[in-house]
Design a protein around this motif. Structure first.
Motif, PDB file in Angstrom:
ATOM      1  N   ALA A 167       0.825  -1.218   0.000  1.00  0.00           N
ATOM      2  CA  ALA A 167       0.000   0.000   0.000  1.00  0.00           C
ATOM      3  C   ALA A 167       0.852   1.258   0.000  1.00  0.00           C
ATOM      4  N   GLN A 168       2.053   1.179   0.570  1.00  0.00           N
ATOM      5  CA  GLN A 168       2.928   2.353   0.727  1.00  0.00           C
ATOM      6  C   GLN A 168       4.357   1.933   0.376  1.00  0.00           C
ATOM      7  N   LYS A 169       4.602   1.666  -0.921  1.00  0.00           N
ATOM      8  CA  LYS A 169       5.879   1.086  -1.337  1.00  0.00           C
ATOM      9  C   LYS A 169       6.975   2.155  -1.424  1.00  0.00           C
ATOM     10  N   ASP A 170       7.409   2.618  -0.258  1.00  0.00           N
ATOM     11  CA  ASP A 170       8.506   3.576  -0.158  1.00  0.00           C
ATOM     12  C   ASP A 170       9.176   3.354   1.194  1.00  0.00           C
ATOM     13  N   ILE A 171      10.004   4.274   1.622  1.00  0.00           N
ATOM     14  CA  ILE A 171      10.721   4.100   2.877  1.00  0.00           C
ATOM     15  C   ILE A 171       9.757   4.035   4.061  1.00  0.00           C
ATOM     16  N   ILE A 172       8.643   4.750   3.974  1.00  0.00           N
ATOM     17  CA  ILE A 172       7.647   4.694   5.053  1.00  0.00           C
ATOM     18  C   ILE A 172       7.076   3.280   5.145  1.00  0.00           C
ATOM     19  N   GLY A 173       6.740   2.700   3.998  1.00  0.00           N
ATOM     20  CA  GLY A 173       6.238   1.327   3.982  1.00  0.00           C
ATOM     21  C   GLY A 173       7.268   0.346   4.512  1.00  0.00           C
ATOM     22  N   ALA A 174       8.542   0.578   4.175  1.00  0.00           N
ATOM     23  CA  ALA A 174       9.613  -0.303   4.651  1.00  0.00           C
ATOM     24  C   ALA A 174       9.757  -0.229   6.168  1.00  0.00           C
ATOM     25  N   VAL A 175       9.629   0.985   6.719  1.00  0.00           N
ATOM     26  CA  VAL A 175       9.720   1.150   8.177  1.00  0.00           C
ATOM     27  C   VAL A 175       8.502   0.520   8.856  1.00  0.00           C
ATOM     28  N   LEU A 176       7.314   0.761   8.304  1.00  0.00           N
ATOM     29  CA  LEU A 176       6.099   0.189   8.883  1.00  0.00           C
ATOM     30  C   LEU A 176       6.095  -1.341   8.808  1.00  0.00           C
ATOM     31  N   PHE A 177       6.790  -1.895   7.809  1.00  0.00           N
ATOM     32  CA  PHE A 177       6.896  -3.348   7.685  1.00  0.00           C
ATOM     33  C   PHE A 177       7.479  -3.961   8.964  1.00  0.00           C
ATOM     34  N   ALA A 178       8.321  -3.195   9.653  1.00  0.00           N
ATOM     35  CA  ALA A 178       8.977  -3.700  10.863  1.00  0.00           C
ATOM     36  C   ALA A 178       7.971  -4.135  11.926  1.00  0.00           C
ATOM     37  N   PHE A 179       6.743  -3.613  11.866  1.00  0.00           N
ATOM     38  CA  PHE A 179       5.712  -4.036  12.820  1.00  0.00           C
ATOM     39  C   PHE A 179       5.551  -5.556  12.803  1.00  0.00           C
ATOM     40  N   GLY A 180       5.619  -6.147  11.616  1.00  0.00           N
ATOM     41  CA  GLY A 180       5.444  -7.594  11.499  1.00  0.00           C
ATOM     42  C   GLY A 180       6.475  -8.370  12.302  1.00  0.00           C
ATOM     43  N   LEU A 181       7.755  -8.013  12.145  1.00  0.00           N
ATOM     44  CA  LEU A 181       8.806  -8.724  12.870  1.00  0.00           C
ATOM     45  C   LEU A 181       8.775  -8.391  14.357  1.00  0.00           C
ATOM     46  N   LEU A 182       8.434  -7.148  14.700  1.00  0.00           N
ATOM     47  CA  LEU A 182       8.299  -6.789  16.113  1.00  0.00           C
ATOM     48  C   LEU A 182       7.220  -7.637  16.787  1.00  0.00           C
ATOM     49  N   ALA A 183       6.097  -7.841  16.105  1.00  0.00           N
ATOM     50  CA  ALA A 183       5.016  -8.668  16.652  1.00  0.00           C
ATOM     51  C   ALA A 183       5.468 -10.122  16.803  1.00  0.00           C
ATOM     52  N   VAL A 184       6.176 -10.637  15.801  1.00  0.00           N
ATOM     53  CA  VAL A 184       6.676 -12.009  15.846  1.00  0.00           C
ATOM     54  C   VAL A 184       7.596 -12.210  17.048  1.00  0.00           C
ATOM     55  N   VAL A 185       8.535 -11.288  17.236  1.00  0.00           N
ATOM     56  CA  VAL A 185       9.500 -11.410  18.342  1.00  0.00           C
ATOM     57  C   VAL A 185       8.807 -11.215  19.684  1.00  0.00           C
ATOM     58  N   HIS A 186       7.903 -10.238  19.756  1.00  0.00           N
ATOM     59  CA  HIS A 186       7.203  -9.961  21.020  1.00  0.00           C
ATOM     60  C   HIS A 186       6.408 -11.184  21.489  1.00  0.00           C
ATOM     61  N   TYR A 187       5.683 -11.814  20.572  1.00  0.00           N
ATOM     62  CA  TYR A 187       4.852 -12.967  20.931  1.00  0.00           C
ATOM     63  C   TYR A 187       5.623 -14.286  20.932  1.00  0.00           C
ATOM     64  N   GLY A 188       6.879 -14.249  20.497  1.00  0.00           N
ATOM     65  CA  GLY A 188       7.678 -15.474  20.458  1.00  0.00           C
ATOM     66  C   GLY A 188       7.174 -16.469  19.425  1.00  0.00           C
ATOM     67  N   LEU A 189       6.731 -15.970  18.272  1.00  0.00           N
ATOM     68  CA  LEU A 189       6.160 -16.815  17.225  1.00  0.00           C
ATOM     69  C   LEU A 189       7.266 -17.445  16.375  1.00  0.00           C
TER      70      LEU A 189
END
Length: 195
Positions: free
Chosen positions: A24-46
């Motif tokens: 939806a936001q294929k630029d640096i903002i989208g790349a930074v927001l993508f980090a939410f996915g890995l943060l959620a994975v690490v936080h929940y220990g998935l």
């Protein structure tokens, strides 16, 4: 086994959501927001393939394949949701896939090594409660154009089905190369710098 599948499915779902925002936001903002996915994975220990491949023990390759399968299933769930979006996500996903296929499996696999190394490093920090490397690492691999096999699974599953079916052989060959490349990158530090 069931717990691993549930965990890996949810990890794939998190990365799918991250991929959704990037399409939806294929630029640096989208790349930074993508980090939410890995943060959620690490936080929940998935269980995420690229968050696990650098930490697996002897005899766990079967489990790693199970995790990869669950991750892809989670990505598929979000890809089906993405098809309901009025945004041109399928067009963006198709452009990503076309660029991947144009680079070829060898180059894709080599580039995927960089992503694997970055992901294992970021997750290693995240497991110690240091999340800043995740916020830097994710935009770093995206900006460098290093393929991430779970994010790519989401992008490919967002592509219109006729296009995907027409190029299925090439897509599978390319995908296998980045899964292997990510695996090598995830284990690079263990091979070179045994601690």
């Amino acid at each position: 086994m069931a717990k691993t599948l549930r965990s890996s499915f949810l990890a794939g779902f998190c990365i799918g959501i991250a991929g959704f925002v990037y399409l939806a936001q294929k630029d640096i903002i989208g790349a930074v927001l993508f980090a939410f996915g890995l943060l959620a994975v690490v936080h929940y220990g998935l269980k995420l393939y690229t968050g696990t491949a650098g930490f697996f023990k002897k005899g766990e390759l079967g489990t790693l394949f199970l995790i990869l399968s669950g991750n892809i299933a989670g990505c598929l769930a979000v890809a089906l949701i993405a098809r309901c979006s009025p945004m041109p996500l399928q067009d963006t996903a198709t452009k990503i896939l076309e660029a991947r296929l144009a680079s070829g499996p060898f180059r894709g696999g080599v580039l995927a090594i960089g992503c694997g190394f970055i992901m294992t490093t970021a997750v290693n920090f995240g497991r110690k409660g240091q999340f800043l490397p995740i916020l830097f690492g994710v935009p770093l691999f995206i900006t460098c154009g290093f393929p991430h096999c779970i994010a790519d699974a989401f992008y490919y599953l967002c592509v219109p089905f006729p296009f995907l079916a027409e190029h299925l052989g090439s897509v599978l060959c390319f995908y296998l190369s980045i899964v292997i490349g990510n695996f090598i990158g995830c284990n690079l530090y263990r091979v070179i710098w045994k601690d």
